[in-house]
Design a protein around this motif. Structure first.
Motif, PDB file in Angstrom:
ATOM      1  N   SER A  23      46.722   2.058  98.666  1.00  0.00           N
ATOM      2  CA  SER A  23      47.355   0.971  97.920  1.00  0.00           C
ATOM      3  C   SER A  23      48.803   1.309  97.588  1.00  0.00           C
ATOM      4  N   ALA A  24      49.576   1.630  98.593  1.00  0.00           N
ATOM      5  CA  ALA A  24      50.978   1.982  98.370  1.00  0.00           C
ATOM      6  C   ALA A  24      51.780   0.741  97.997  1.00  0.00           C
ATOM      7  N   PRO A  25      52.685   0.850  96.995  1.00  0.00           N
ATOM      8  CA  PRO A  25      53.520  -0.303  96.633  1.00  0.00           C
ATOM      9  C   PRO A  25      54.450  -0.689  97.766  1.00  0.00           C
ATOM     10  N   SER A  26      54.897  -1.926  97.749  1.00  0.00           N
ATOM     11  CA  SER A  26      55.806  -2.418  98.774  1.00  0.00           C
ATOM     12  C   SER A  26      57.100  -1.614  98.765  1.00  0.00           C
ATOM     13  N   ALA A  27      57.548  -1.205  99.947  1.00  0.00           N
ATOM     14  CA  ALA A  27      58.763  -0.391 100.047  1.00  0.00           C
ATOM     15  C   ALA A  27      60.025  -1.218  99.853  1.00  0.00           C
ATOM     16  N   GLU A  28      59.940  -2.544  99.945  1.00  0.00           N
ATOM     17  CA  GLU A  28      61.127  -3.385  99.826  1.00  0.00           C
ATOM     18  C   GLU A  28      61.515  -3.652  98.371  1.00  0.00           C
ATOM     19  N   ARG A  29      60.611  -3.427  97.427  1.00  0.00           N
ATOM     20  CA  ARG A  29      60.882  -3.757  96.038  1.00  0.00           C
ATOM     21  C   ARG A  29      61.052  -2.482  95.211  1.00  0.00           C
ATOM     22  N   PRO A  30      61.964  -2.493  94.217  1.00  0.00           N
ATOM     23  CA  PRO A  30      62.149  -1.313  93.371  1.00  0.00           C
ATOM     24  C   PRO A  30      60.894  -1.025  92.572  1.00  0.00           C
ATOM     25  N   LEU A  31      60.696   0.260  92.256  1.00  0.00           N
ATOM     26  CA  LEU A  31      59.459   0.693  91.613  1.00  0.00           C
ATOM     27  C   LEU A  31      59.774   1.590  90.421  1.00  0.00           C
ATOM     28  N   ILE A  32      59.049   1.380  89.318  1.00  0.00           N
ATOM     29  CA  ILE A  32      59.131   2.267  88.165  1.00  0.00           C
ATOM     30  C   ILE A  32      57.720   2.576  87.687  1.00  0.00           C
ATOM     31  N   THR A  33      57.605   3.641  86.911  1.00  0.00           N
ATOM     32  CA  THR A  33      56.362   3.895  86.176  1.00  0.00           C
ATOM     33  C   THR A  33      56.671   3.731  84.695  1.00  0.00           C
ATOM     34  N   ALA A  34      55.723   3.185  83.959  1.00  0.00           N
ATOM     35  CA  ALA A  34      55.942   2.858  82.549  1.00  0.00           C
ATOM     36  C   ALA A  34      54.870   3.524  81.693  1.00  0.00           C
ATOM     37  N   GLY A  35      55.271   3.917  80.504  1.00  0.00           N
ATOM     38  CA  GLY A  35      54.341   4.522  79.559  1.00  0.00           C
ATOM     39  C   GLY A  35      54.802   4.244  78.132  1.00  0.00           C
ATOM     40  N   ARG A  36      53.926   4.484  77.186  1.00  0.00           N
ATOM     41  CA  ARG A  36      54.238   4.223  75.784  1.00  0.00           C
ATOM     42  C   ARG A  36      54.641   5.513  75.076  1.00  0.00           C
ATOM     43  N   ILE A  37      55.738   5.434  74.372  1.00  0.00           N
ATOM     44  CA  ILE A  37      56.193   6.501  73.490  1.00  0.00           C
ATOM     45  C   ILE A  37      56.287   5.876  72.103  1.00  0.00           C
ATOM     46  N   GLY A  38      55.315   6.182  71.268  1.00  0.00           N
ATOM     47  CA  GLY A  38      55.195   5.478  69.992  1.00  0.00           C
ATOM     48  C   GLY A  38      54.742   4.056  70.248  1.00  0.00           C
ATOM     49  N   ASN A  39      55.485   3.115  69.703  1.00  0.00           N
ATOM     50  CA  ASN A  39      55.168   1.705  69.915  1.00  0.00           C
ATOM     51  C   ASN A  39      56.007   1.068  71.007  1.00  0.00           C
ATOM     52  N   ARG A  40      56.816   1.863  71.665  1.00  0.00           N
ATOM     53  CA  ARG A  40      57.724   1.316  72.671  1.00  0.00           C
ATOM     54  C   ARG A  40      57.196   1.594  74.080  1.00  0.00           C
ATOM     55  N   ARG A  41      57.353   0.630  74.950  1.00  0.00           N
ATOM     56  CA  ARG A  41      56.969   0.782  76.361  1.00  0.00           C
ATOM     57  C   ARG A  41      58.246   1.059  77.145  1.00  0.00           C
ATOM     58  N   LEU A  42      58.362   2.288  77.671  1.00  0.00           N
ATOM     59  CA  LEU A  42      59.605   2.749  78.272  1.00  0.00           C
ATOM     60  C   LEU A  42      59.400   3.115  79.738  1.00  0.00           C
ATOM     61  N   VAL A  43      60.522   3.173  80.451  1.00  0.00           N
ATOM     62  CA  VAL A  43      60.522   3.630  81.840  1.00  0.00           C
ATOM     63  C   VAL A  43      60.371   5.142  81.854  1.00  0.00           C
ATOM     64  N   ILE A  44      59.350   5.634  82.516  1.00  0.00           N
ATOM     65  CA  ILE A  44      59.095   7.075  82.608  1.00  0.00           C
ATOM     66  C   ILE A  44      59.698   7.648  83.884  1.00  0.00           C
ATOM     67  N   ALA A  45      59.672   6.893  84.982  1.00  0.00           N
ATOM     68  CA  ALA A  45      60.242   7.334  86.263  1.00  0.00           C
ATOM     69  C   ALA A  45      60.691   6.105  87.030  1.00  0.00           C
ATOM     70  N   ALA A  46      61.692   6.291  87.888  1.00  0.00           N
ATOM     71  CA  ALA A  46      62.229   5.186  88.697  1.00  0.00           C
ATOM     72  C   ALA A  46      62.578   5.701  90.079  1.00  0.00           C
TER      73      ALA A  46
END
Length: 504
Positions: A23-46
């Protein structure tokens, strides 16, 4: 002198997701990973595409979605990233050096001392490693230096995409790098910036006392590790189920004769363990742990599975001169990092078997590197430069044969070289050729032999042809030349002449 490689994987979490088979993500679209730090949902990797759009780690996911329509978002999985990084480290162990460790969260560290000659040199070694990673879909930057700290800093702040620091030149390589390269806590870096420090070179010659009282011992510990004044041992990663034997010494050893004696004892114990499992070693790694917390590693490879104690001991003892015992070796470990099934065989004097060349191949390969020992095997192709390939010396016969309908030269040039000539088109051989500045008058010629391009391999060869001739000059020297094209239709080739081989 020790040499250390640092591999920096700036987009490892997203690269790992891209490499998923199911289930690899589409290579044509930008990709990030998201996670919660406290109550905020932040970008962990891009990934690179997301970074190019202005996204960065620590950005709120809602803002990232506004800046990049069509953004792919995956849940961050630090545990999965760490496990995959360990698997990548084990993959590197098999190809570069036995001394490989994970440098979390986004890197590897490799002690490559004494391993570069097996890869053609340090530059070739890190280029080959970088190429393998890129072909696997992993973005990497690689640096090699005298210490772990220096290589870590150079990989992240100087490599583009590689950096090779000359031995003994750590000071000059690190001086212009920013303070962030020292692996210091952010609060310490911020405080140093407030004092006017901006680069590592600013610390050279500074008194230690005032800075230690203000920032603690961590600053100078990291500096000493980077410049080689403090040890930073690399604890190598070992795969599960590894067949390994170990010897601890009450008194450290250092004499070559003593090292050789205990190598023999370790080999005997390892061969016994291999025999119990019905295995033979294809690669051995000897680790010599010194009293100064440094490790010397020796690796030998074998052409076929072996558990003959005499042969394995001889191969390892040939490498003793590469071991620097320092103030003494306190622990020696020997591991079969690559083992294959090896059953018992019955030998009879009546069997007509050929000579066993594996011993000679093992000695040569461990001296000049495994890539320096090979044999040529035929490939089913009429195109001359594709009709042979390098294989392992003892590789099994594939059943393919060499073309025998026309004679072939004993020496084939790596790439055909252009020549000057004069010939009547379309089927006549040339009257003379000029190759490498020397003019040859042709006395005899045979041909043409027409070879068609492989249309299934390249579209450009759909109608391409070559007309080959064997020619002989006034001195009796014979060459193999060809004309690109059929001599009539320009679409079949350029109609230029080339020399491709020399007959013995």
């Amino acid at each position: 002198m020790a040499r250390v490689i640092s591999v920096f994987l700036p987009t490892w979490p997203t690269d790992r997701l891209r490499r998923r088979v199911d289930s690899a993500p589409s290579a044509e679209r930008p990709l990030i990973t998201a996670g919660r730090i406290g109550n905020r949902r932040l970008v962990i990797a891009a990934d690179a595409g997301a970074l190019a759009l202005g996204l960065h780690v620590g950005m709120p996911v809602s803002k990232a979605q506004a800046l990049a329509p069509g953004l792919l978002i995956e849940a961050a999985n630090p545990k999965g990233d760490a496990e995959s990084l360990e698997r990548l480290a084990l993959w590197v162990v098999e190809r570069v050096s036995p001394m490989v460790a994970v440098d979390p969260p986004d890197g590897l560290v490799i002690d490559s001392t004494g391993a570069d000659h097996l890869h053609g040199g340090e530059a070739e070694m890190i280029d080959a490693l970088l190429g393998r990673l890129l072909m696997s879909g992993v973005t990497a930057r690689i640096a090699i230096a005298d210490t772990w700290g220096a290589a870590h800093a150079l990989a992240r702040f100087a490599a583009d995409p590689t950096y090779l620091a000359d031995p003994g030149q750590t000071d000059a390589a690190l001086a212009p790098l920013p303070l962030d390269a020292l692996r210091l806590p952010p609060a310490v870096v911020s405080g140093l910036h407030d004092l006017g420090f901006s680069a590592i070179g600013d610390f050279l010659g500074q008194p230690r006392g005032p800075l230690t009282r203000r920032f603690g011992p961590e600053l100078w510990r990291r500096l000493d590790q980077a410049f080689g004044d403090a040890a930073e041992p690399i604890v190598p990663l070992r795969p599960e189920g590894l067949i390994e034997v170990r010897r601890t010494f009450f008194e450290p050893i250092g004499a070559a004769e003593t090292i050789a004696r205990y190598i023999g004892k370790l080999v005997a114990a390892l061969c016994a363990a291999l025999e119990e499992r019905g295995l033979g070693a294809r690669r051995l790694d000897l680790m010599c742990h010194r009293v100064d917390n440094r490790t010397q590693a020796v690796r030998v490879g074998l052409a076929v599975p072996q558990r003959d104690p005499a042969r394995l001991t001889r191969l390892l003892c040939d490498k003793i001169e590469t071991i620097a015992p320092g103030f003494g070796i306190e622990i020696m470990t020997l591991a079969a990092t690559l083992a294959e099934p090896l059953g018992a065989t019955q030998v009879s004097s009546l069997d007509a078997t050929g000579p066993d060349l594996s011993g000679l191949i093992d000695v040569l390969a461990n001296r000049v590197g495994p890539r320096g020992i090979y044999r040529m095997a035929p490939v089913a192709s009429d195109v001359p430069e594709r009709s042979a390939r390098r294989v392992a010396p003892l590789a099994e016969d594939t059943g393919a044969g060499w073309p025998d309908h026309w004679p072939r030269p004993s020496r084939l040039l790596r790439t055909p070289e252009p020549i000057e000539t004069l010939a009547l088109l379309p089927d006549h051989p040339p009257n003379w050729i000029a190759w490498r500045g020397i003019r040859h008058r042709i006395r005899r010629a045979d041909g043409p032999e027409r070879i068609f391009g492989e249309w299934w391999a390249r579209d450009a060869e759909m109608i391409a042809v070559r007309d080959y001739f064997r020619i002989e000059n006034e001195a009796g020297e014979r060459y193999w030349i060809f004309r690109a094209g059929d001599g009539e239709d320009a679409a079949t080739g350029s109609h230029r002449w080339f020399l491709h081989g020399v007959f013995g």
